[in-house]
Design a protein around this motif. Structure first.
Motif, PDB file in Angstrom:
ATOM      1  N   GLU A  89      32.005  35.413 -11.481  1.00  0.00           N
ATOM      2  CA  GLU A  89      31.241  36.217 -12.444  1.00  0.00           C
ATOM      3  C   GLU A  89      31.473  35.717 -13.866  1.00  0.00           C
ATOM      4  OE1 GLU A  89      33.552  37.456 -10.332  1.00  0.00           O
ATOM      5  OE2 GLU A  89      32.150  38.073  -8.754  1.00  0.00           O
TER       6      GLU A  89
ATOM      7  N   ALA B 227      25.668  30.667  -5.306  1.00  0.00           N
ATOM      8  CA  ALA B 227      25.050  31.939  -4.894  1.00  0.00           C
ATOM      9  C   ALA B 227      25.149  32.981  -6.005  1.00  0.00           C
ATOM     10  CB  ALA B 227      25.728  32.453  -3.620  1.00  0.00           C
ATOM     11  N   ALA B 228      26.263  32.999  -6.716  1.00  0.00           N
ATOM     12  CA  ALA B 228      26.428  33.965  -7.814  1.00  0.00           C
ATOM     13  C   ALA B 228      25.427  33.680  -8.931  1.00  0.00           C
ATOM     14  CB  ALA B 228      27.858  33.916  -8.343  1.00  0.00           C
TER      15      ALA B 228
ATOM     16  N   LYS C 290      25.133  31.791 -18.303  1.00  0.00           N
ATOM     17  CA  LYS C 290      23.945  32.547 -18.745  1.00  0.00           C
ATOM     18  C   LYS C 290      23.830  32.554 -20.266  1.00  0.00           C
ATOM     19  CE  LYS C 290      21.942  35.845 -16.787  1.00  0.00           C
ATOM     20  NZ  LYS C 290      20.503  36.081 -16.445  1.00  0.00           N
TER      21      LYS C 290
ATOM     22  N   ALA D 239      22.498  32.295  -8.433  1.00  0.00           N
ATOM     23  CA  ALA D 239      21.202  32.717  -7.882  1.00  0.00           C
ATOM     24  C   ALA D 239      21.037  34.230  -8.001  1.00  0.00           C
ATOM     25  CB  ALA D 239      21.085  32.275  -6.414  1.00  0.00           C
ATOM     26  N   ASP D 240      22.099  34.966  -7.708  1.00  0.00           N
ATOM     27  CA  ASP D 240      22.053  36.429  -7.822  1.00  0.00           C
ATOM     28  C   ASP D 240      21.775  36.867  -9.259  1.00  0.00           C
ATOM     29  OD1 ASP D 240      22.593  36.637  -5.158  1.00  0.00           O
ATOM     30  OD2 ASP D 240      24.711  37.146  -5.391  1.00  0.00           O
ATOM     31  N   ALA D 241      22.214  36.033 -10.211  1.00  0.00           N
ATOM     32  CA  ALA D 241      21.987  36.347 -11.625  1.00  0.00           C
ATOM     33  C   ALA D 241      20.666  35.768 -12.127  1.00  0.00           C
ATOM     34  CB  ALA D 241      23.148  35.812 -12.457  1.00  0.00           C
ATOM     35  N   GLY D 242      19.867  35.268 -11.212  1.00  0.00           N
ATOM     36  CA  GLY D 242      18.540  34.778 -11.585  1.00  0.00           C
ATOM     37  C   GLY D 242      18.504  33.329 -12.048  1.00  0.00           C
TER      38      GLY D 242
END
Lengths: 310, 310
Positions: free
Chosen positions: A165, A201-202, A172, A204-207
């Motif tokens: 995270e 994957a993390a 980001k 991707a989960d955050a766009g």
């Protein structure tokens, strides 16, 4: 023998970092003309992107004090192709020099951890972005594109394992500032395959899709190529590599450093993944550079093939 | 940090080949007591299977001329545990010596290619089985189990790529003769991940499940660990490895040889896969052995950790 693996990308982009990331840790200064010849050989070998140098302050990295001279010389030799070579710009002053030279691609260097931000950038994790913001904006205004390196994305020598995270948050922020591509670095080489997939994957989960990501692995514990394999299975198509395996992290105990371009090329070729690189030509360039540096290449493929490459 | 990857086996068996496959290529003869100490340290480090030596004719491999003395010494030290250590028996005479010593596990060494069968075994691809047949039968009659090494399973220096069907045919013949487990060797290190999966799939198509297979990779081109990754994804749970990366193939140009046990252990640990091995203890054993041999270990993990291991 070429035997594809189901589900892997058909094509990969190799982002060559040897001349910058590899050579910056060399203690004895490499002559500018040797650097230029190395870069030219790598470009000629078909490497689509060759990061040439860093406009860091000469007091920090004396090895790269010739950055402007190098780029001027390359521009004289290669013309506009030299202006396409990316350079690292640690701050606005570095960017000014890149702008003066008409370069088109720059990269900034961020940290995923508090301790490394402090030690390497003299900033906090949060305040590093204040340094990048004007640099990135000015680069974009000048029509450049900007790559964002993120170091210590898997483990940190002081903080241990780095939460995915935290890496996603740093990445980001850089993307929000206008960075086009993130290069997620395993600076101390502690990543393993499951961790690589979890980080992708993390994102991707955050766009943040795979097309915005590059992966940058170090071979300190022999894991670099399995981490590429995991990255390919997760859909990432850009990989940093260093011709001959040049480079290393000064914070790791081992002399081994970046994933060797040749080992990556061998792997991709075996899987039938398009890369556009002439393996023998890269091996020859790395063997020649190893001769200049006076020590053998740590790349397995270079050691196995150097006899037969010119 | 431990981050599992979905779909991988929960547990892996490491079959340690350093004392036999690693040392057999050493030019200067290693004293028997050094070999015994090395094996004992590896057993104490938790390696579940340690192949100790080969009862090959001393004229062929002078390094292993002390095989019987070594096994007698180990039996005096370790008792019945020494009788559980596998040994290679290239022919019936070798097996006779293993039987005399009360050993429980033997291995035979086959070729997947015509040329290597001729050069290494002085047999044709077809006729090698006539040599194995009485050896295997006698071993089974003595209550032993028999492992079957198959070399050149991916590529061969003279024949190039080896068709998977040819490897499956050789493996099936050995299984039909009573071999319990096949060790599929990438003797010259040219396998890549897709080829590994294709070979395992070809065995499955022929009715040979993963539980009968072990994979034996060489790191000549830096591919060994990605090949393990592919093997794990294909369901194979036994991997040969050599402490410190000892060994090599005399037919490859590079000095690099077997997959290092330590690099494999690091990889498995990162994926949360159970292996039962104490990494620091293996690193210490390999660093000690490297000192005995007078040159550094090629294992990335040993080089990175040897300072901190005792």
């Amino acid at each position: 023998m070429v035997v594809p693996e189901a589900g892997l990308p058909a094509k990969v982009t190799i982002y060559e970092v040897g001349p910058r990331d590899g050579l910056q840790n060399e203690k004895s200064v490499v002559p500018t003309e040797v650097k230029a010849a190395f870069i030219t050989r790598l470009v000629d070998a078909g490497l689509p992107i060759v990061e040439a140098t860093s406009f860091v302050h000469p007091d920090w990295v004396p090895q790269l004090a010739d950055a402007a001279d190098l780029m001027r010389g390359l521009t004289a030799d290669l013309g506009d192709a030299a202006r396409q070579l990316p350079v690292l710009v640690p701050n606005q002053r570095g960017l000014d020099r890149a702008v003066e030279l008409g370069l088109r691609h720059v990269a900034v260097f961020a940290s995923a951890t508090e301790t490394f931000a402090s030690k390497n950038l003299n900033r906090t994790l949060a305040s590093q972005f204040e340094m990048f913001e004007p640099t990135i904006r000015q680069a974009l205004d000048a029509g450049m594109d900007v790559r964002g390196y993120v170091s210590m994305c898997f483990g940190d020598p002081w903080e241990g394992a780095v939460p995915v995270e935290q890496v996603v948050a740093v990445g980001k922020r850089l993307l929000d500032l206008g960075v086009g591509q993130l290069s997620l670095g395993d600076t101390i080489g502690v990543a393993t395959a499951g961790h690589v997939k979890a980080l992708v994957a993390a994102f991707a989960d955050a766009g943040v899709g795979c097309e915005r990501l590059a992966l940058h692995f170090h071979d300190t514990y022999g894991q670099a190529l399995t981490n590429v394999h995991a990255g390919l299975q997760a859909g990432v198509t850009t990989y940093d590599a260093s011709a001959g395996g040049l480079g290393g992290c000064p914070y790791a105990k081992s002399a081994t450093g970046n994933l060797a371009t040749e080992d990556l090329v061998w792997f991709l070729t075996g899987l039938g993944i398009e890369h556009g690189v002439d393996l023998e030509a890269v091996v020859a360039a790395s063997a020649w550079m190893a001769g200049q540096l006076g020590r053998p290449s740590p790349s397995a493929v270079v050691r196995a093939l150097a006899d037969t490459a010119g």
